[in-house]
Every structure is written in structure tokens, then in C-alpha cells.
Scaffold this motif. Sequence first.
Motif, short mmCIF file in Angstrom:
data_model
loop_
_atom_site.label_atom_id
_atom_site.label_comp_id
_atom_site.label_asym_id
_atom_site.label_seq_id
_atom_site.Cartn_x
_atom_site.Cartn_y
_atom_site.Cartn_z
N GLU A 185 0.83 -1.21 0.00
CA GLU A 185 0.00 0.00 0.00
C GLU A 185 0.87 1.26 0.00
O GLU A 185 0.63 2.19 -0.78
N THR A 186 1.87 1.28 0.83
CA THR A 186 2.72 2.47 0.94
C THR A 186 3.55 2.67 -0.33
O THR A 186 3.74 3.80 -0.79
N ALA A 187 4.03 1.58 -0.91
CA ALA A 187 4.79 1.69 -2.17
C ALA A 187 3.91 2.26 -3.28
O ALA A 187 4.36 3.10 -4.07
N LEU A 188 2.66 1.83 -3.34
CA LEU A 188 1.74 2.37 -4.35
C LEU A 188 1.49 3.85 -4.10
O LEU A 188 1.47 4.65 -5.04
N GLU A 189 1.33 4.24 -2.85
CA GLU A 189 1.17 5.66 -2.53
C GLU A 189 2.40 6.46 -2.94
O GLU A 189 2.28 7.56 -3.47
N ARG A 190 3.58 5.90 -2.69
CA ARG A 190 4.81 6.59 -3.08
C ARG A 190 4.92 6.71 -4.60
O ARG A 190 5.43 7.70 -5.10
N LEU A 191 4.45 5.73 -5.34
CA LEU A 191 4.45 5.83 -6.80
C LEU A 191 3.59 7.01 -7.27
O LEU A 191 3.93 7.67 -8.25
N ARG A 192 2.52 7.28 -6.57
CA ARG A 192 1.66 8.40 -6.97
C ARG A 192 2.39 9.73 -6.84
O ARG A 192 2.18 10.63 -7.64
N THR A 193 3.23 9.87 -5.85
CA THR A 193 3.95 11.14 -5.66
C THR A 193 5.28 11.17 -6.39
O THR A 193 5.84 12.24 -6.57
N ALA A 194 5.78 10.02 -6.82
CA ALA A 194 7.09 9.96 -7.46
C ALA A 194 7.02 10.11 -8.97
O ALA A 194 8.04 10.26 -9.60
N ARG A 195 5.85 10.07 -9.51
CA ARG A 195 5.77 10.08 -10.96
C ARG A 195 6.36 11.37 -11.52
O ARG A 195 6.27 12.42 -10.89
#
Length: 167
Positions: A151-161
Motif C-alpha cells: 500500500e505504501t509503495a503504491l502511494e509513493r508511486l503516486r507522488t514519485a511520478r
Amino acid sequence: MFPEHIRTLAAAVLAEYEFAGYTLATAESCTGGLIAGALTDIPGSSKVVERGFVTYSNVAKSEMLGVPPSLIHARGAVSAEVAVAMAVGALSHSKADVAVAVTGVAGPDGGTEAKPVGRVYIATAVRRGPATHKEYTFPGDRAAVRLATVETALERLRTARPRGSLR
């Protein structure tokens, strides 16, 4: 297979990346491919998910992602430095625009005072951009730690794009 909130988050990541024209790669240790699994559980994910690396062993981290064995020896496989090297290595060994990497102690064994069960490092790297990392300590059993990491990795992908044009 995955809880609904993780499926919703994975679908959001995929939609945002597809709209922006970006692809991603995963480099996973403690999650054993669950991040890639959550993403590819969504129909149409092949438009965004370029590839995933499951690098559970130290040798795999070095062979598949180019993480220097000396770094693993000096900092430990569960460290911010190795997580960043995994994310950068995933970009180097793929055509993806963004990579997320995770390494941690899911338990129930393997924890130490310095790196207790539940300690996870998540790093993201953007092609021609910065690599960032964050340390987490998730509560619960092995399954809970792994799902919290996904879950946290997916959230980080949203801000890292990427914000600008990569092409």
C-alpha cells in the motif's frame, strides 16, 4: 486477491501513469512480487507496468539490479542505501520511467534491535531525476507488514511520478 483499498490504489496509479504516458518497474525483496502483483491484477496494466524484479536474495540484488555486494555488506540488505540502489538499478535494467523498490524485515524472524520486524525501506527513482527513500516500521504479522508495504509503495508511486516530459 488483494483488499479493495489496494486494488483501488493500484488502479489509480495505473490510470495516472497511463494518462501521463509513463511506465514503471518494481524491485522487490520483502514483498516477493506483491507490488507488481497488485498492479498487474488490474486489467490493462501492461500499458504501464514495464517489468518487475523479485530480488529476495543478496545475490539477486547484485546480479539483477547491479547493487554492489560491498554496499550490501557495509549497510545491510535492509537499508535505505540498498533500497535506493535497487530503485536506481531497476531503472538501469529496464525501459521504465519510474521505479519503486522495497526491502525490509517482514518477520516473524530476522529482526534485530537496529532493524526490528516491520522495518521497511521504500525508495523511488525517476529517470533523469532524483531517487528518494523513506523508512517505515509497520505493525503486525508478516502478512500485515507485507500488505502495508504494498500500500505504501503504491502511494509513493503516486507522488514519485515524473512531472515533466521524459521523452
